[in-house]
Scaffold this active site. Sequence first.
Site, PDB file in Angstrom:
ATOM      1  N   TYR A  72      -4.331 -10.986   4.486  1.00 37.87           N
ATOM      2  CA  TYR A  72      -3.210 -10.183   5.015  1.00 37.87           C
ATOM      3  C   TYR A  72      -2.129 -11.103   5.610  1.00 37.87           C
ATOM      4  O   TYR A  72      -0.936 -10.929   5.352  1.00 37.87           O
ATOM      5  CB  TYR A  72      -3.776  -9.236   6.052  1.00 37.87           C
ATOM      6  CG  TYR A  72      -2.806  -8.278   6.705  1.00 37.87           C
ATOM      7  CD1 TYR A  72      -2.392  -7.116   6.052  1.00 37.87           C
ATOM      8  CD2 TYR A  72      -2.338  -8.505   8.002  1.00 37.87           C
ATOM      9  CE1 TYR A  72      -1.534  -6.214   6.667  1.00 37.87           C
ATOM     10  CE2 TYR A  72      -1.480  -7.617   8.625  1.00 37.87           C
ATOM     11  CZ  TYR A  72      -1.079  -6.466   7.959  1.00 37.87           C
ATOM     12  OH  TYR A  72      -0.228  -5.577   8.573  1.00 37.87           O
ATOM     13  N   ALA A  73      -2.560 -12.096   6.414  1.00 35.58           N
ATOM     14  CA  ALA A  73      -1.592 -13.018   7.042  1.00 35.58           C
ATOM     15  C   ALA A  73      -0.825 -13.793   5.982  1.00 35.58           C
ATOM     16  O   ALA A  73       0.388 -14.026   6.118  1.00 35.58           O
ATOM     17  CB  ALA A  73      -2.312 -13.979   7.987  1.00 35.58           C
ATOM     18  N   ALA A  74      -1.520 -14.173   4.895  1.00 36.96           N
ATOM     19  CA  ALA A  74      -0.833 -14.906   3.809  1.00 36.96           C
ATOM     20  C   ALA A  74       0.266 -14.037   3.218  1.00 36.96           C
ATOM     21  O   ALA A  74       1.373 -14.516   2.950  1.00 36.96           O
ATOM     22  CB  ALA A  74      -1.840 -15.312   2.734  1.00 36.96           C
TER      23      ALA A  74
HETATM   24  N1  NAD Z   1      -0.580  -0.406  12.089  1.00 33.10           N
HETATM   25  C1  NAD Z   1      -0.414  -1.609  12.618  1.00 33.10           C
HETATM   26  O1  NAD Z   1      -0.938  -1.921  13.682  1.00 33.10           O
HETATM   27  C2  NAD Z   1       0.484  -2.620  11.949  1.00 33.10           C
HETATM   28  C3  NAD Z   1       0.738  -3.823  12.614  1.00 33.10           C
HETATM   29  C4  NAD Z   1       1.591  -4.755  12.027  1.00 33.10           C
HETATM   30  C5  NAD Z   1       2.192  -4.458  10.813  1.00 33.10           C
HETATM   31  N2  NAD Z   1       1.925  -3.298  10.188  1.00 33.10           N
HETATM   32  C6  NAD Z   1       2.578  -3.047   8.909  1.00 33.10           C
HETATM   33  O2  NAD Z   1       3.351  -1.854   9.001  1.00 33.10           O
HETATM   34  C7  NAD Z   1       3.397  -1.221   7.717  1.00 33.10           C
HETATM   35  C8  NAD Z   1       2.948   0.220   7.832  1.00 33.10           C
HETATM   36  O3  NAD Z   1       1.630   0.246   8.357  1.00 33.10           O
HETATM   37  P1  NAD Z   1       0.880   1.609   8.701  1.00 33.10           P
HETATM   38  O4  NAD Z   1       0.103   1.343   9.931  1.00 33.10           O
HETATM   39  O5  NAD Z   1       1.816   2.763   8.641  1.00 33.10           O
HETATM   40  O6  NAD Z   1      -0.142   1.673   7.457  1.00 33.10           O
HETATM   41  P2  NAD Z   1      -0.924   2.923   6.863  1.00 33.10           P
HETATM   42  O7  NAD Z   1      -2.166   2.351   6.273  1.00 33.10           O
HETATM   43  O8  NAD Z   1      -1.037   4.026   7.849  1.00 33.10           O
HETATM   44  O9  NAD Z   1       0.053   3.409   5.691  1.00 33.10           O
HETATM   45  C9  NAD Z   1       0.320   2.605   4.577  1.00 33.10           C
HETATM   46  C10 NAD Z   1       0.822   3.473   3.446  1.00 33.10           C
HETATM   47  O10 NAD Z   1       1.036   2.624   2.302  1.00 33.10           O
HETATM   48  C11 NAD Z   1       0.555   3.291   1.166  1.00 33.10           C
HETATM   49  N3  NAD Z   1       0.190   2.333   0.123  1.00 33.10           N
HETATM   50  C12 NAD Z   1      -0.855   1.469   0.117  1.00 33.10           C
HETATM   51  N4  NAD Z   1      -0.899   0.827  -1.054  1.00 33.10           N
HETATM   52  C13 NAD Z   1       0.140   1.286  -1.803  1.00 33.10           C
HETATM   53  C14 NAD Z   1       0.599   1.015  -3.104  1.00 33.10           C
HETATM   54  N5  NAD Z   1      -0.025   0.146  -3.896  1.00 33.10           N
HETATM   55  N6  NAD Z   1       1.701   1.667  -3.558  1.00 33.10           N
HETATM   56  C15 NAD Z   1       2.336   2.564  -2.777  1.00 33.10           C
HETATM   57  N7  NAD Z   1       1.932   2.878  -1.536  1.00 33.10           N
HETATM   58  C16 NAD Z   1       0.838   2.249  -1.064  1.00 33.10           C
HETATM   59  C17 NAD Z   1      -0.676   4.042   1.658  1.00 33.10           C
HETATM   60  O11 NAD Z   1      -1.053   5.085   0.753  1.00 33.10           O
HETATM   61  C18 NAD Z   1      -0.193   4.541   3.007  1.00 33.10           C
HETATM   62  O12 NAD Z   1       0.426   5.809   2.905  1.00 33.10           O
HETATM   63  C19 NAD Z   1       2.521  -2.077   6.804  1.00 33.10           C
HETATM   64  O13 NAD Z   1       3.309  -3.000   6.098  1.00 33.10           O
HETATM   65  C20 NAD Z   1       1.620  -2.811   7.759  1.00 33.10           C
HETATM   66  O14 NAD Z   1       1.119  -4.020   7.220  1.00 33.10           O
HETATM   67  C21 NAD Z   1       1.093  -2.359  10.724  1.00 33.10           C
END
Ligand code: NAD
Length: 241
Positions: free
Chosen positions: A147-149
Amino acid sequence: MDRLKNKVVMITGGARGVGYCMCKRFVEENPAVIYSIDMADGCYEHPLVRPVKLSITDRPALVKFAEEVKKEFGRVDVLINNAAITRDAMLYKMTEEQWDAVINVNLKGTFNMTQAVVPFMREQKTGSIISISSGSGVYGNIGQTNYAATKAGLIGMTYSWAKELNLHGEQIRCNVLAPDNIETEMARTIPAKILEPLIARTPLKRMCQPVEVANTALFLASDEASFINGQVVCVNGGLRL
Ligand SMILES: NC(=O)c1ccc[n+]([C@@H]2O[C@H](COP(=O)([O-])OP(=O)(O)OC[C@H]3O[C@@H](n4cnc5c(N)ncnc54)[C@H](O)[C@@H]3O)[C@@H](O)[C@H]2O)c1
């Protein structure tokens, strides 16, 4: 209330979490349309929000989708690369499948999506691309080699786009938003013994609310951020992982 007036917006991962919240927040700013792109069902129900069911790993589907957008609106003003997955494991236990799955969605999927949209922005000579990274990509994180990468990779891609897409006087702004510990389904997978110390180390002593990420993305998407390009904006309450 008009910060996205007449803009065509695309948000990946709009079915839940931060993406869903962005759709809900952004409609208040009167865009022309918001495409909520997700392979899962569901999106914020509103006349301006259009669900598009596809995976950002599916390049032919993205090309077809872009053709439809070209016919209907002929432009894309804002792209939010938000969709991502986690498959956490310590380095010595991480499987090749875990590595490949996360690289394929978070890094290659973002590349795929941006490549599908960038011809619109090059033609218009304007646009705002915001990719959602994470503190893991800025500081690294235990159990998140894959994930970090990808999240560090988004920063490298964005720095490149910020230069490359503006070689001829365009105004295509490319920025990264790096949040931490947002209260969504993704964060619910973090064990309490890891999450609680993180909150304790966060100067603001709480988790981030999805709308706090949405508001920052809205600012970066809007013309108010017209000279912000090639930046990483951390939304983390002061936490340094
Ligand atoms: N939640 C946290 O604590 C956190 C912290 C830092 C960064 N982030 C980043 O914030 C963003 C949103 O995170 P979140 O917590 O809402 O995640 P989440 O898991 O609640 O939602 C992610 C969404 O992406 C969709 N998704 C996954 N793979 C997909 C694909 N191949 N094609 C299309 N859609 C796809 C999923 O179906 C889901 O609806 C992400 O980029 C995540 O890495 C989250």
